[in-house]
Design a protein around this motif. Structure first.
Motif, PDB file in Angstrom:
ATOM      1  N   TYR A  71      17.774   4.268  29.684  1.00 17.91           N
ATOM      2  CA  TYR A  71      17.687   4.156  31.138  1.00 17.91           C
ATOM      3  C   TYR A  71      17.335   5.530  31.699  1.00 17.91           C
ATOM      4  N   ARG A  72      16.690   5.537  32.857  1.00 11.94           N
ATOM      5  CA  ARG A  72      16.448   6.786  33.571  1.00 11.94           C
ATOM      6  C   ARG A  72      17.528   6.931  34.635  1.00 11.94           C
ATOM      7  N   LEU A  73      18.410   7.921  34.455  1.00  9.19           N
ATOM      8  CA  LEU A  73      19.496   8.159  35.387  1.00  9.19           C
ATOM      9  C   LEU A  73      19.253   9.457  36.153  1.00  9.19           C
ATOM     10  N   LEU A  74      19.724   9.508  37.390  1.00  7.86           N
ATOM     11  CA  LEU A  74      19.600  10.724  38.175  1.00  7.86           C
ATOM     12  C   LEU A  74      20.378  11.854  37.510  1.00  7.86           C
ATOM     13  N   PHE A  75      19.758  13.030  37.401  1.00  4.03           N
ATOM     14  CA  PHE A  75      20.479  14.214  36.961  1.00  4.03           C
ATOM     15  C   PHE A  75      21.081  14.835  38.214  1.00  4.03           C
ATOM     16  N   ASP A  76      22.375  14.603  38.400  1.00  5.27           N
ATOM     17  CA  ASP A  76      23.051  14.880  39.663  1.00  5.27           C
ATOM     18  C   ASP A  76      24.130  15.929  39.455  1.00  5.27           C
ATOM     19  N   THR A  77      23.844  17.174  39.845  1.00  7.64           N
ATOM     20  CA  THR A  77      24.835  18.238  39.684  1.00  7.64           C
ATOM     21  C   THR A  77      26.021  18.061  40.628  1.00  7.64           C
ATOM     22  N   GLY A  78      25.923  17.120  41.554  1.00  5.56           N
ATOM     23  CA  GLY A  78      27.042  16.823  42.439  1.00  5.56           C
ATOM     24  C   GLY A  78      27.943  15.719  41.931  1.00  5.56           C
ATOM     25  N   CYS A  79      27.666  15.237  40.720  1.00  4.90           N
ATOM     26  CA  CYS A  79      28.487  14.176  40.119  1.00  4.90           C
ATOM     27  C   CYS A  79      29.610  14.829  39.310  1.00  4.90           C
ATOM     28  N   GLY A  80      30.793  14.883  39.889  1.00  2.00           N
ATOM     29  CA  GLY A  80      31.906  15.522  39.204  1.00  2.00           C
ATOM     30  C   GLY A  80      32.526  14.673  38.125  1.00  2.00           C
ATOM     31  N   SER A  81      32.264  13.371  38.147  1.00  4.21           N
ATOM     32  CA  SER A  81      32.912  12.468  37.194  1.00  4.21           C
ATOM     33  C   SER A  81      32.162  12.334  35.876  1.00  4.21           C
ATOM     34  N   GLY A  82      31.025  12.957  35.726  1.00  2.00           N
ATOM     35  CA  GLY A  82      30.293  12.907  34.461  1.00  2.00           C
ATOM     36  C   GLY A  82      29.159  11.915  34.469  1.00  2.00           C
ATOM     37  N   ILE A  83      29.481  10.623  34.575  1.00  2.46           N
ATOM     38  CA  ILE A  83      28.451   9.593  34.587  1.00  2.46           C
ATOM     39  C   ILE A  83      28.940   8.417  35.422  1.00  2.46           C
ATOM     40  N   ALA A  84      28.020   7.786  36.128  1.00  5.65           N
ATOM     41  CA  ALA A  84      28.314   6.574  36.885  1.00  5.65           C
ATOM     42  C   ALA A  84      27.085   5.684  36.833  1.00  5.65           C
ATOM     43  N   LEU A  85      27.299   4.391  36.770  1.00 10.65           N
ATOM     44  CA  LEU A  85      26.218   3.411  36.713  1.00 10.65           C
ATOM     45  C   LEU A  85      26.264   2.536  37.956  1.00 10.65           C
ATOM     46  N   THR A  86      25.180   1.824  38.220  1.00  6.91           N
ATOM     47  CA  THR A  86      25.149   0.969  39.400  1.00  6.91           C
ATOM     48  C   THR A  86      24.914  -0.484  39.013  1.00  6.91           C
ATOM     49  N   ASN A  87      25.088  -1.357  40.007  1.00  8.32           N
ATOM     50  CA  ASN A  87      24.888  -2.789  39.779  1.00  8.32           C
ATOM     51  C   ASN A  87      23.423  -3.149  39.539  1.00  8.32           C
ATOM     52  N   VAL A  88      22.502  -2.188  39.679  1.00 12.10           N
ATOM     53  CA  VAL A  88      21.095  -2.433  39.357  1.00 12.10           C
ATOM     54  C   VAL A  88      20.931  -2.760  37.873  1.00 12.10           C
ATOM     55  N   VAL A  89      21.707  -2.094  37.006  1.00 17.69           N
ATOM     56  CA  VAL A  89      21.574  -2.280  35.559  1.00 17.69           C
ATOM     57  C   VAL A  89      22.760  -3.043  34.964  1.00 17.69           C
ATOM     58  N   GLU A  90      23.669  -3.493  35.801  1.00 22.71           N
ATOM     59  CA  GLU A  90      24.913  -4.100  35.313  1.00 22.71           C
ATOM     60  C   GLU A  90      24.661  -5.259  34.348  1.00 22.71           C
ATOM     61  N   LEU A 214      28.471  36.916  53.965  1.00 31.18           N
ATOM     62  CA  LEU A 214      28.531  36.226  52.680  1.00 31.18           C
ATOM     63  C   LEU A 214      29.075  34.818  52.868  1.00 31.18           C
ATOM     64  N   VAL A 215      28.378  33.852  52.285  1.00 33.58           N
ATOM     65  CA  VAL A 215      28.785  32.451  52.358  1.00 33.58           C
ATOM     66  C   VAL A 215      28.619  31.836  50.975  1.00 33.58           C
ATOM     67  N   ILE A 216      29.157  30.627  50.825  1.00 37.01           N
ATOM     68  CA  ILE A 216      28.967  29.864  49.589  1.00 37.01           C
ATOM     69  C   ILE A 216      27.887  28.812  49.810  1.00 37.01           C
ATOM     70  N   VAL A 217      27.002  28.712  48.816  1.00 40.18           N
ATOM     71  CA  VAL A 217      25.993  27.651  48.778  1.00 40.18           C
ATOM     72  C   VAL A 217      26.406  26.666  47.687  1.00 40.18           C
ATOM     73  N   TYR A 218      26.420  25.400  48.033  1.00 43.75           N
ATOM     74  CA  TYR A 218      26.720  24.333  47.081  1.00 43.75           C
ATOM     75  C   TYR A 218      25.408  23.647  46.738  1.00 43.75           C
ATOM     76  N   LEU A 219      25.069  23.584  45.439  1.00 45.07           N
ATOM     77  CA  LEU A 219      23.790  23.028  45.012  1.00 45.07           C
ATOM     78  C   LEU A 219      23.992  21.642  44.414  1.00 45.07           C
ATOM     79  N   ASP A 220      23.317  20.656  44.991  1.00 41.41           N
ATOM     80  CA  ASP A 220      23.468  19.261  44.579  1.00 41.41           C
ATOM     81  C   ASP A 220      22.081  18.651  44.382  1.00 41.41           C
ATOM     82  N   THR A 221      21.661  18.512  43.120  1.00 44.42           N
ATOM     83  CA  THR A 221      20.333  17.963  42.837  1.00 44.42           C
ATOM     84  C   THR A 221      20.244  16.463  43.094  1.00 44.42           C
ATOM     85  N   GLY A 222      21.374  15.805  43.282  1.00 39.22           N
ATOM     86  CA  GLY A 222      21.382  14.355  43.466  1.00 39.22           C
ATOM     87  C   GLY A 222      21.137  13.902  44.890  1.00 39.22           C
ATOM     88  N   LYS A 223      20.952  14.845  45.819  1.00 40.32           N
ATOM     89  CA  LYS A 223      20.637  14.512  47.212  1.00 40.32           C
ATOM     90  C   LYS A 223      19.281  15.092  47.584  1.00 40.32           C
TER      91      LYS A 223
END
Length: 307
Positions: A71-90, A214-223
């Motif tokens: 499957y082609r899954l989003l490479f999401d640096t904002g996914c803290g849980s590791g992996i998640a699937l959707t009902n599209v492929v259920e 100085l500020v913090i930048v949060y990088l999230d490739t999944g958005k």
């Protein structure tokens, strides 16, 4: 007998002009692969990237094998849980239903409920993982477009990952970077800051300067929309954010102009970070700023370069 030189010269001139115009039209499409050797990758460590959208708002996708089906899954640096699937492929998955689980937004608020399942095996870039607990969620819970699932940085700990959006390719390996060989004027190296919150320990935070502070930048490739924190804003990330603006930030010696940033009041403030998280920088800005992004999850650095 005289040779008519002028028509020949004119023809050659037109050919040269045509070649020049074609080369100018395609110069932006020539892929700069110099980073591969400069960052120490070998050819077998380079993989192709696809994106869920065309243009400058696409998020990267990578191949993940679930029970021997790819499957082609989003490479999401904002996914803290590791992996998640959707009902599209259920319906195509072989899984054991365990129960249900509450899905939370990054700020801890309730997002919805999903199925908790057990997968026998998954493979990511040749690495195999057994008996994986994960969730199957409704894709509409977090996206306006169907997607199969997403995978985060938990499966890349101890690796080096480079994302080359322009070249539609990705580097990944387990051996360290030789920092002494890097051109420090071309590659901006910054430490990644770690949140003390368990759910955010694998997310990407680094520092920058915004308006001299100085500020913090949060990088999230999944958005594919980026945001600026404004506690006085009446707009939130999940809704329509009409007041878009351009802002300038300094990341080390690199100056970036971020365009069409939405001001919102709900950028989560993760615990344990030295400065306020002011910017959520997502895939749209990686595209627009033509950034090459490297995550060193061995030594805990982020490396940025403009291509």
């Amino acid at each position: 007998m005289r040779i008519k030189k002028y028509p020949i010269i004119l023809l050659l001139g037109l050919i040269i002009l045509g070649v020049f115009v074609i080369s100018m039209n395609f110069k932006d499409k020539i892929v700069d692969n110099s980073w591969i050797s400069e960052l120490g990758y070998t050819d077998d460590q380079i993989h192709s990237l696809t994106f869920n959208f065309k243009g400058d708002r696409g998020c990267p996708e990578i191949p993940v094998a679930l029970n021997n089906k790819e499957y082609r899954l989003l490479f999401d640096t904002g996914c803290g849980s590791g992996i998640a699937l959707t009902n599209v492929v259920e319906d195509s998955l072989d899984y054991e239903l365990i129960g249900k689980v509450q899905q939370l937004n990054r700020d801890g608020s309730h997002r919805g409920w999903s199925k908790q399942v057990l997968l026998k095996e998954l493979k990511i870039f040749g690495e195999s993982y057994k008996n994986i607990e994960t969730a199957i969620v409704d894709w509409q819970m977090s996206s306006s477009k169907e997607f199969s699932g997403l995978v985060g940085l938990e499966y890349f700990i101890g690796r080096i990952i480079t994302l080359d959006y322009t070249g539609y390719q990705m580097g990944i390996r387990g051996n360290p970077i030789d920092y002494s060989s890097l051109n420090k004027k071309e590659y901006i190296i910054l430490p990644l800051h770690k949140s003390t919150e368990e759910s955010q320990k694998n997310l990407l935070f680094f520092e920058a300067k915004y308006k001299g502070e100085l500020v913090i930048v949060y990088l999230d490739t999944g958005k594919n929309h980026s945001f600026l924190y404004n506690p006085n804003s009446t707009f939130a990330m999940g809704g329509n954010v009409p007041n878009l603006r351009n802002i300038n930030i300094e990341v080390g010696d690199l100056e970036l102009e971020l365009s069409e940033i939405g001001e919102v009041h709900d950028i989560a403030q993760a615990q344990g970070l030295p400065y306020k998280t002011m910017i959520e920088l997502n895939s749209d800005q990686i595209w627009k700023s033509n950034l090459l992004v490297t995550f060193d999850l061995i030594e805990g650095n982020i490396i940025l370069s403009k291509r």
